[in-house]
Design an enzyme around this catalytic site. Structure first.
Site, PDB file in Angstrom:
ATOM      1  N   ARG A   1      10.122  29.895 -22.806  1.00 36.26           N
ATOM      2  CA  ARG A   1      11.255  29.827 -21.883  1.00 36.26           C
ATOM      3  C   ARG A   1      11.534  28.369 -21.534  1.00 36.26           C
ATOM      4  O   ARG A   1      10.616  27.617 -21.201  1.00 36.26           O
ATOM      5  CB  ARG A   1      10.904  30.596 -20.611  1.00 36.26           C
ATOM      6  CG  ARG A   1      12.064  30.736 -19.662  1.00 36.26           C
ATOM      7  CD  ARG A   1      11.752  31.661 -18.511  1.00 36.26           C
ATOM      8  NE  ARG A   1      12.917  32.452 -18.209  1.00 36.26           N
ATOM      9  CZ  ARG A   1      13.273  32.819 -16.981  1.00 36.26           C
ATOM     10  NH1 ARG A   1      12.527  32.508 -15.947  1.00 36.26           N
ATOM     11  NH2 ARG A   1      14.358  33.532 -16.781  1.00 36.26           N
TER      12      ARG A   1
ATOM     13  N   GLN B   1       3.746  35.904 -18.885  1.00 37.10           N
ATOM     14  CA  GLN B   1       4.199  34.508 -18.905  1.00 37.10           C
ATOM     15  C   GLN B   1       3.022  33.590 -18.579  1.00 37.10           C
ATOM     16  O   GLN B   1       2.403  33.705 -17.526  1.00 37.10           O
ATOM     17  CB  GLN B   1       5.324  34.280 -17.895  1.00 37.10           C
ATOM     18  CG  GLN B   1       5.966  32.906 -18.102  1.00 37.10           C
ATOM     19  CD  GLN B   1       7.025  32.547 -17.080  1.00 37.10           C
ATOM     20  OE1 GLN B   1       6.807  32.691 -15.880  1.00 37.10           O
ATOM     21  NE2 GLN B   1       8.174  32.065 -17.547  1.00 37.10           N
TER      22      GLN B   1
ATOM     23  N   GLY C   1      16.773  38.955 -13.438  1.00 34.69           N
ATOM     24  CA  GLY C   1      15.691  38.718 -12.494  1.00 34.69           C
ATOM     25  C   GLY C   1      15.866  39.571 -11.250  1.00 34.69           C
ATOM     26  O   GLY C   1      15.410  40.720 -11.185  1.00 34.69           O
TER      27      GLY C   1
ATOM     28  N   TYR D   1       7.878  22.889 -14.464  1.00 34.84           N
ATOM     29  CA  TYR D   1       6.412  22.989 -14.486  1.00 34.84           C
ATOM     30  C   TYR D   1       5.853  22.180 -15.667  1.00 34.84           C
ATOM     31  O   TYR D   1       6.584  21.450 -16.335  1.00 34.84           O
ATOM     32  CB  TYR D   1       5.986  24.459 -14.483  1.00 34.84           C
ATOM     33  CG  TYR D   1       6.407  25.136 -13.195  1.00 34.84           C
ATOM     34  CD1 TYR D   1       5.825  24.773 -11.981  1.00 34.84           C
ATOM     35  CD2 TYR D   1       7.420  26.086 -13.183  1.00 34.84           C
ATOM     36  CE1 TYR D   1       6.233  25.343 -10.782  1.00 34.84           C
ATOM     37  CE2 TYR D   1       7.841  26.671 -11.984  1.00 34.84           C
ATOM     38  CZ  TYR D   1       7.238  26.299 -10.786  1.00 34.84           C
ATOM     39  OH  TYR D   1       7.651  26.856  -9.602  1.00 34.84           O
TER      40      TYR D   1
HETATM   41  C1  LIG Z   1      11.363  35.789  -6.644  1.00 37.22           C
HETATM   42  C2  LIG Z   1      11.560  34.990  -7.889  1.00 37.22           C
HETATM   43  C3  LIG Z   1      10.452  34.545  -8.588  1.00 37.22           C
HETATM   44  C4  LIG Z   1      10.601  33.840  -9.791  1.00 37.22           C
HETATM   45  N1  LIG Z   1       9.487  33.477 -10.508  1.00 37.22           N
HETATM   46  C5  LIG Z   1       9.623  32.969 -11.755  1.00 37.22           C
HETATM   47  C6  LIG Z   1       8.484  32.794 -12.596  1.00 37.22           C
HETATM   48  O1  LIG Z   1       7.330  33.096 -12.249  1.00 37.22           O
HETATM   49  N2  LIG Z   1       8.706  32.269 -13.836  1.00 37.22           N
HETATM   50  C7  LIG Z   1       9.953  31.917 -14.282  1.00 37.22           C
HETATM   51  O2  LIG Z   1      10.095  31.452 -15.408  1.00 37.22           O
HETATM   52  N3  LIG Z   1      11.047  32.107 -13.500  1.00 37.22           N
HETATM   53  C8  LIG Z   1      10.908  32.648 -12.276  1.00 37.22           C
HETATM   54  N4  LIG Z   1      12.030  32.923 -11.518  1.00 37.22           N
HETATM   55  C9  LIG Z   1      13.367  32.720 -12.103  1.00 37.22           C
HETATM   56  C10 LIG Z   1      13.883  34.050 -12.693  1.00 37.22           C
HETATM   57  O3  LIG Z   1      13.121  34.425 -13.828  1.00 37.22           O
HETATM   58  C11 LIG Z   1      15.348  33.930 -13.121  1.00 37.22           C
HETATM   59  O4  LIG Z   1      15.460  32.839 -13.988  1.00 37.22           O
HETATM   60  C12 LIG Z   1      16.290  33.742 -11.948  1.00 37.22           C
HETATM   61  O5  LIG Z   1      16.025  34.692 -10.930  1.00 37.22           O
HETATM   62  C13 LIG Z   1      17.753  33.860 -12.384  1.00 37.22           C
HETATM   63  O6  LIG Z   1      18.017  35.132 -12.930  1.00 37.22           O
HETATM   64  P1  LIG Z   1      18.770  36.284 -12.094  1.00 37.22           P
HETATM   65  O7  LIG Z   1      20.061  35.689 -11.618  1.00 37.22           O
HETATM   66  O8  LIG Z   1      18.986  37.411 -13.050  1.00 37.22           O
HETATM   67  O9  LIG Z   1      17.886  36.645 -10.940  1.00 37.22           O
HETATM   68  C14 LIG Z   1      11.892  33.569 -10.290  1.00 37.22           C
HETATM   69  C15 LIG Z   1      13.007  33.998  -9.549  1.00 37.22           C
HETATM   70  C16 LIG Z   1      12.851  34.705  -8.383  1.00 37.22           C
HETATM   71  C17 LIG Z   1      14.064  35.193  -7.643  1.00 37.22           C
END
Ligand SMILES: Cc1cc2nc3c(=O)[nH]c(=O)nc-3n(C[C@H](O)[C@H](O)[C@H](O)COP(=O)(O)O)c2cc1C
Length: 372
Positions: A230, A102, A322, A183
């Protein structure tokens, strides 16, 4: 189970054939070396453990020093970073996996401590709300950023192009442009953060220009069928907002259709999730699903059951997970076998060394409970 599963069917995602439709969502884990923002050997292990995902999308990796906004996050702009990532991609491929990186520029979500005392940059000098910067001096207030000059905007597009070339040199299968979560790319798209009067601001056509140029730059390097983007059209990070999100993001999706991308990845979390739209807020993902003609990934609070439902209802072609992938390196196998899931520990999401990073057990490593 009489119902057929879609999650475990293979899928042609642009240039890649995926063995299943579970995507590992990009997640910042803040474990890179602070000196040089280089991925470590633990990063190699972390991604290898998760190689059974249909596709891994790495944590955000900065395209330039200017794009940094957090400590311990990796970049993809130096030789040492490329060498560090090369170890990751080699190992993931050897384990049978597929991996996109990413590409990230935080824009205004940063702090002068990361930029030799200079202000972070953004489309316009609009101060973020509700967030602080995580720096070597602890959590700090984020100031209003400096608006990029027009020539500088074009230079940032070029930074994405170079980062894509570095990603290719590092052996990635493709790149995802981070256009989500408030961002830089998102800051250009939404009118709350973009008050420019040049060709990158004003009309939706102008506000989408930066995103489209960045995607095109990556496609020039990799081929469009190895580039995804994304978006988080209902996100609120840093107070990001737009006066008409459906119109704005629909236009972006229409324009993306012309490029033949590997995918469009949309976060629109299910109710009850911390990232879920506010009650009463207009939803956008379903509009984008109708407009976008290529592969569509949905993310945000999905379980195996809700993911299967979303695929069966044709709401998406793939689902990104995630947090479930943080706690379950073998999430695919666990879903397939109907096995219990490990419990994630939020205290180690962004810190903790190897703890909470590479020590979540796989099914094979989990001791079988015995009756006492
Ligand atoms: C620890 C953590 C770090 C994350 N870092 C990013 C990231 O670097 N880039 C991004 O697009 N989303 C990031 N997210 C968002 C996740 O990609 C995802 O959209 C979010 O956790 C919801 O999905 P889930 O319910 O399956 O966890 C992050 C989420 C978490 C929990």
């Amino acid at each position: 189970m009489s119902q057929t599963s879609n999650l475990f069917s293979s899928y042609q995602l642009g240039a890649l054939t995926l063995p299943n439709r579970l995507v590992m969502a990009p997640m910042t884990r803040s474990r890179a070396k602070n000196d040089g923002n280089v991925p470590t050997d633990s990063t190699v292990k972390y991604y290898v453990q998760r190689a059974s995902a249909g596709l891994i999308i790495t944590e955000g990796a900065q395209v330039s020093a200017q794009g940094v906004g957090y400590i311990f996050t990796p970049g993809i702009y130096s030789e040492a970073q490329v060498a560090g990532w090369r170890k990751v991609t080699d190992a993931v491929h050897a384990a049978g996996g597929r991996i996109f990186i990413q590409l990230w520029h935080v824009g205004r979500i940063s702090h002068p401590d990361f930029h030799h005392g200079e202000l972070p940059v953004a489309p316009s000098a609009v101060k973020p709300t509700g967030v602080q910067a995580y720096t070597t001096n602890g959590m700090q207030e984020i100031p209003a950023p400096r608006a990029l000059e027009t020539a500088e905007v074009k230079a940032v597009v070029d930074d994405f192009r170079k980062a894509a070339a570095n990603a290719k040199a590092a052996g990635f299968d493709g790149v995802e442009i981070h256009g989500a979560n408030g961002y830089l790319v998102d800051q250009f798209i939404q009118d709350g953060t973009n008050q420019r009067t040049d060709e990158y601001g004003g009309s939706v056509e102008n506000r989408a220009r930066f995103a489209l140029e960045v995607v095109q730059a990556a496609a020039d390097v990799f081929g469009a069928d190895r580039v995804g983007i994304r978006l988080a059209p209902t996100g609120a990070m840093g107070g990001i907002n737009d006066s008409d999100r459906v119109k704005t993001f629909s236009y972006v999706a229409e324009q993306l259709n012309k490029l033949g991308l590997a995918y469009l990845h949309v976060i629109e979390a299910l109710p009850g999730h911390p990232m879920a739209p506010q009650p009463g807020q207009e939803l956008v993902a379903a509009h984008l699903r109708k407009i976008f003609t290529g592969p569509f990934i949905l993310n945000g609070g999905y379980t195996q059951e809700t993911a299967e439902q979303a695929l069966a209802n044709n709401e998406a072609d793939l689902i990104a997970f995630g947090v479930p992938f943080i706690a379950n390196p073998d999430l695919v196998e666990r879903f397939e076998q109907g096995a219990a899931l490990n419990t994630p520990n939020p205290a180690t999401f962004y810190a903790g060394g190897d703890e909470g990073y590479i020590d979540y057990p796989s099914l094979q490593e989990t001791p079988v409970a015995t009756e006492q």
